[in-house]
Write a protein that holds these residues in place. Structure first.
Motif, PDB file in Angstrom:
ATOM      1  N   LEU A 147       0.805  -1.222   0.000  1.00  0.00           N
ATOM      2  CA  LEU A 147       0.000   0.000   0.000  1.00  0.00           C
ATOM      3  C   LEU A 147       0.838   1.273   0.000  1.00  0.00           C
ATOM      4  N   HIS A 148       2.141   1.143  -0.102  1.00  0.00           N
ATOM      5  CA  HIS A 148       3.022   2.317   0.014  1.00  0.00           C
ATOM      6  C   HIS A 148       2.632   3.428  -0.944  1.00  0.00           C
ATOM      7  N   ALA A 149       2.427   3.078  -2.215  1.00  0.00           N
ATOM      8  CA  ALA A 149       2.087   4.102  -3.210  1.00  0.00           C
ATOM      9  C   ALA A 149       0.711   4.697  -2.936  1.00  0.00           C
ATOM     10  N   GLN A 150      -0.194   3.910  -2.365  1.00  0.00           N
ATOM     11  CA  GLN A 150      -1.536   4.403  -2.055  1.00  0.00           C
ATOM     12  C   GLN A 150      -1.522   5.337  -0.846  1.00  0.00           C
ATOM     13  N   ILE A 151      -0.567   5.122   0.063  1.00  0.00           N
ATOM     14  CA  ILE A 151      -0.478   5.924   1.277  1.00  0.00           C
ATOM     15  C   ILE A 151       0.330   7.200   1.051  1.00  0.00           C
ATOM     16  N   TYR A 152       1.432   7.077   0.295  1.00  0.00           N
ATOM     17  CA  TYR A 152       2.334   8.218   0.113  1.00  0.00           C
ATOM     18  C   TYR A 152       2.279   8.814  -1.293  1.00  0.00           C
ATOM     19  N   GLY A 202       3.019   8.260  -5.628  1.00  0.00           N
ATOM     20  CA  GLY A 202       4.214   7.887  -6.384  1.00  0.00           C
ATOM     21  C   GLY A 202       4.066   6.537  -7.060  1.00  0.00           C
ATOM     22  N   GLN A 203       5.181   5.924  -7.392  1.00  0.00           N
ATOM     23  CA  GLN A 203       5.171   4.656  -8.107  1.00  0.00           C
ATOM     24  C   GLN A 203       5.016   3.494  -7.131  1.00  0.00           C
ATOM     25  N   LYS A 261      -1.802   8.692  -7.013  1.00  0.00           N
ATOM     26  CA  LYS A 261      -2.091   9.759  -6.061  1.00  0.00           C
ATOM     27  C   LYS A 261      -2.399   9.119  -4.704  1.00  0.00           C
ATOM     28  N   ARG A 262      -2.104   9.861  -3.646  1.00  0.00           N
ATOM     29  CA  ARG A 262      -2.408   9.338  -2.316  1.00  0.00           C
ATOM     30  C   ARG A 262      -3.911   9.102  -2.186  1.00  0.00           C
TER      31      ARG A 262
END
Length: 271
Positions: free
Chosen positions: A94-99, A101-102, A237-238
């Motif tokens: 979920l990194h890209a969903q939280i912050y 980016g790619q 996008k977040r």
């Protein structure tokens, strides 16, 4: 995200003035911290289900909390840090969903990239011929079949499940008695064109979307369907401000629970 309390807060100070001992105030603080951590876990799990389309149970139930103790007036909320059997955690997924980016490459993307099938800085999205599971993801069985067919299956403890030529020939042949059409997989790289034969006998070619295709052998010819489509690196996008939301819920729940537990102890002792 951490929730902590200091014993010199207004609620604790008022309890002291009314005669409640520090140890008993700490008992109330621990109870309130653990209440708030548990309720924050439940609230963030509901938010994950609301924000994402059919998240898997592994993702939707991946929030963990650490309880406070009398010697450590602090509770914390985060994603499970152990991850799955491959060491991938929900936080990584979920990194890209939280912050924003790619997103990171998925395991099958990394394998295809390692062997030069998937070009650098490209990712995979399901095509028309992809089998989709109940959570909207590509079926893991079909992914494994493709990796095995293309002979890029990763080795595990010296063993690899890459298909033999005999198995690939059997898939191409299908089973006419059972009405099962044969098929094969092939890769189209960026810029590659597909050759075809025109009705007048001359050959031609046309561009194809880069990806992995399935060619199905029918009784009257063949049909081609894209299974995995190669796309340029998507930027997200977040969508889930997880840690801000967790902090808001956690602080709110603690501010509700702490004075309640203090008051309960005061009444029990007639203070």
């Amino acid at each position: 995200m951490k929730i902590s309390v200091k014993m010199d807060g207004l609620d604790a100070l008022q309890a002291k003035l009314r005669g409640l001992a520090d140890k008993k105030i700490a008992v109330a603080a621990v109870a309130a911290l653990n209440d708030s951590a548990f309720l924050t876990k439940k609230a963030t799990e509901r938010i994950i289900v609301d924000v994402f389309d059919r998240p898997t149970p592994w993702i939707s139930k991946s929030v963990r909390y650490v309880k406070a103790r009398s010697d450590k007036l602090e509770s914390s909320i985060d994603f499970d840090q152990w991850g799955n059997k491959f060491g991938v955690t929900a936080g990584m997924v979920l990194h890209a969903q939280i912050y924003g980016g790619q997103r990171r490459h998925k395991r099958h993307e990394a394998a295809l990239k390692h062997y030069g099938v998937l070009p650098e800085n490209m990712y995979i999205v399901p095509g028309e011929g992809a089998q989709i599971d109940a959570f909207g993801n590509m079926n893991i069985g079909q992914i494994r079949q493709i990796l095995s067919y293309l002979r890029v299956a990763e080795r595990t403890s010296g063993y690899t499940s890459n298909m033999t030529g005999k198995t690939r020939d059997r898939l191409r042949a299908g089973n006419k008695k059972r009405g099962i059409n044969g098929f094969e997989y092939f890769v189209v790289q960026p810029g590659q064109r597909r050759q075809f034969l025109r009705a007048n006998g001359k050959t031609g070619s046309h561009a194809m979307q880069p990806g992995i295709y399935q060619r199905i052998f029918l009784g009257h010819g063949t049909a081609i369907k894209p299974v995995m489509i190669f796309v340029k690196s998507p930027s997200y996008k977040r969508r889930l401000d997880f840690y801000r939301l967790a902090e808001e819920v956690g602080v709110k729940e603690f501010n509700r629970a702490f004075p309640m537990y203090l008051e309960k102890l005061l009444k029990e002792r007639g203070l």
